[in-house]
Design an enzyme around this catalytic site. Structure first.
Site, PDB file in Angstrom:
ATOM      1  N   HIS A 173      24.062  26.380  14.030  1.00 38.06           N
ATOM      2  CA  HIS A 173      25.466  25.995  14.204  1.00 38.06           C
ATOM      3  C   HIS A 173      26.400  27.161  13.871  1.00 38.06           C
ATOM      4  CE1 HIS A 173      24.033  21.890  14.647  1.00 38.06           C
ATOM      5  NE2 HIS A 173      25.234  21.545  15.024  1.00 38.06           N
ATOM      6  N   LYS A 191      20.665  12.556  10.353  1.00 38.16           N
ATOM      7  CA  LYS A 191      20.660  11.456   9.392  1.00 38.16           C
ATOM      8  C   LYS A 191      21.836  11.566   8.436  1.00 38.16           C
ATOM      9  CE  LYS A 191      17.407  13.314   5.971  1.00 38.16           C
ATOM     10  NZ  LYS A 191      17.946  13.205   4.616  1.00 38.16           N
TER      11      LYS A 191
END
Lengths: 192, 293
Positions: free
Chosen positions: A36, A102
């Site tokens: 990222h 998650k």
């Protein structure tokens, strides 16, 4: 159970609501912390092709190489909130339609999902062997030398990969709902 | 006691394999009990059902239960005469082999450069604590603790004005509830909560983590703490966070609370959150026999 085939479209994704249970098939890409950061720092145009209209999977897999071919051995989701500073921009800049991970994400991502037409999909944390079985093929790996095994971009083909929509493209967040209720209960227990 | 280094190294690799790919029976029992409580067709029930299926598959195939094979924490007890350095080297060599065999993910990175050495080596990794004991046997306790649950672990100092938590067991109760609520599903709930009361910032955390070696269903030897563990167990599930934070009836399987002496000035409560994938096993070497629990 709703079935989603990748690549997908904004129209299909906009129909999804929090609580929907989904089975994903098709080609998607793993990306976590270093990936990222790389996407934001470099904004590499070739990654639009790789990430466009598909899902990013927050996962650092255990892999094995047999006869020159990569295989996923264990591949559960990692905690998504670490990508909160980046995700909305990554979704927008690269045309991503969904993020699998998650723990859910924050307000910035929730707004980004609404703006760009994408969803957050929650996989069951820790079920790494079972989810690795859903990976039928490793198509490509990018930035392996630079980022290492857990952090590289693994482009994978999956079949019936199970997830739950916990943040949708209409501002809905199951995480916010659950937190709101548990805060009330926690205050009750703490204050007696 | 004499050790056969090659055989011991092989057994340590096997201990790592066992710990990464299978859960202890008491943890599996907790999950089986929880799945029965959730509503039919709920995301919580489906999550727990997948968790049980994953446990079975991982055991059958000897593949990691979770890809985050965690911080490898060893507690070793050894008889007089066996050098600690030998045991440390053997553990490190076994770790490298277990990584090559994909029982462990290359899971250590240099704190400054971010470089991954690829074999789980590094400074203070694996974490190894060695003690001498009177028995003529060697014991290796291994726990794999993933990053997700470590990140939601926490430490409080009492009194805590915001939570109105004083320097007593009721104050301890309050901060534990707060920590579990803050963790939501992020630590891969349902979790097991280790707590250390007292000590300094470091030792308090060590005791909290040591508690996680206890079996889920054991009873605290100190009656006050046994009572607190039961009270927390009874009340915590009212939070409704549930498996993975999907909402549901089981948020925590067990609380394990330990204590240590503190300075009059300090009152720390450390909370070590362990995910449902509570991977811990033991290797014992005695009379040339290798047994695993």
């Amino acid at each position: 159970m709703i079935k989603i085939q990748l690549p997908t479209t904004e129209e299909i994704i906009r129909k999804l609501k929090i609580g929907d249970e989904i089975l994903i098939s098709g080609v998607m890409v793993t990306a976590r912390d270093a990936a990222h950061k790389f996407l934001i720092d470099k904004n590499p145009p070739e990654y639009k092709e790789i990430l466009g209209n598909t899902f990013i999977y927050h996962c650092g897999p255990v892999v094995a190489k047999e006869n020159g071919e990569w295989r996923f051995v264990a591949a559960g989701p990692t905690t998504s909130i670490r990508e909160e500073p980046y995700e909305a921009t990554v979704i927008k800049n690269f045309g991503v339609r969904g993020v699998i991970g998650k723990g859910g994400m924050g307000e910035k991502t929730l707004a980004g999902l609404k703006e760009s037409g994408a969803v957050y999909l929650h996989a069951v944390g820790g079920i790494a062997t079972m989810l690795a079985k859903c990976v039928t093929k490793v198509k490509n790996v990018y930035m392996l030398d630079e980022l290492g095994v857990p952090e590289a971009f693994w482009q994978i083909e999956v079949k019936d990969f199970p997830v739950v929509v916990t943040m949708d493209s209409h501002g809905g967040s199951l995480h916010k709902e659950i937190r709101g209720k548990s805060d009330v209960q926690a205050a009750r227990l703490i204050n007696g | 006691m004499q050790i056969n280094k090659e055989e011991l190294k092989k057994s340590l690799v096997n201990l790592i394999r066992l710990t990464s790919t299978s859960l202890p029976d008491d943890v599996v029992d907790s999950i089986k009990t929880a799945v029965q409580k959730e509503d039919e067709g709920s995301a919580a029930k489906n999550a727990l059902t997948m968790i049980l299926k994953n446990i079975e598959m991982a055991k059958e195939q000897s593949t990691p239960i979770c890809q985050d094979t965690g911080t490898n924490i060893y507690y070793v007890s050894k008889p007089v005469g066996i050098p600690s350095r030998d045991l440390e080297s053997l553990i490190k060599e076994a770790t490298t082999i277990a990584t090559e065999k994909s029982y462990l993910r290359p899971n250590t990175v240099h704190a400054i450069t971010g470089r991954n050495p690829g074999d789980n080596s590094g400074i203070m990794t694996p974490y190894i604590h060695i003690e001498e004991w009177d028995q003529d046997a060697l014991e290796f306790k291994l726990m794999l603790k993933g990053g997700g649950c470590e990140n939601v672990s926490d430490q409080y100092k009492l009194p805590d004005t915001k939570l109105k938590a004083g320097r007593d067991l009721n104050g301890v109760y309050k901060v534990i509830i707060d920590a579990v609520n803050n963790a939501q599903g992020l630590g891969c709930a349902p979790g097991i909560i280790g707590v250390g009361i007292g000590g300094d910032r470091a030792t308090s955390t060590i005791v909290a983590k040591q508690q996680l070696f206890r079996k889920n269903h054991d009873t605290n030897p100190l009656p006050e703490l046994a009572e607190l563990e039961n009270k927390l167990c009874k009340n915590i599930n009212e939070l409704g966070i549930g498996p993975m934070g999907f909402g549901g009836k089981t948020t925590v399987f067990a609380f394990k609370i330990g204590h240590l002496h503190r300075l009059p000035a300090s009152f720390f409560v450390s909370i070590a959150y362990m995910c449902w994938a509570h991977r811990r096993h033991t290797l014992t070497v005695k009379n040339g026999e290798y047994t695993y629990d």
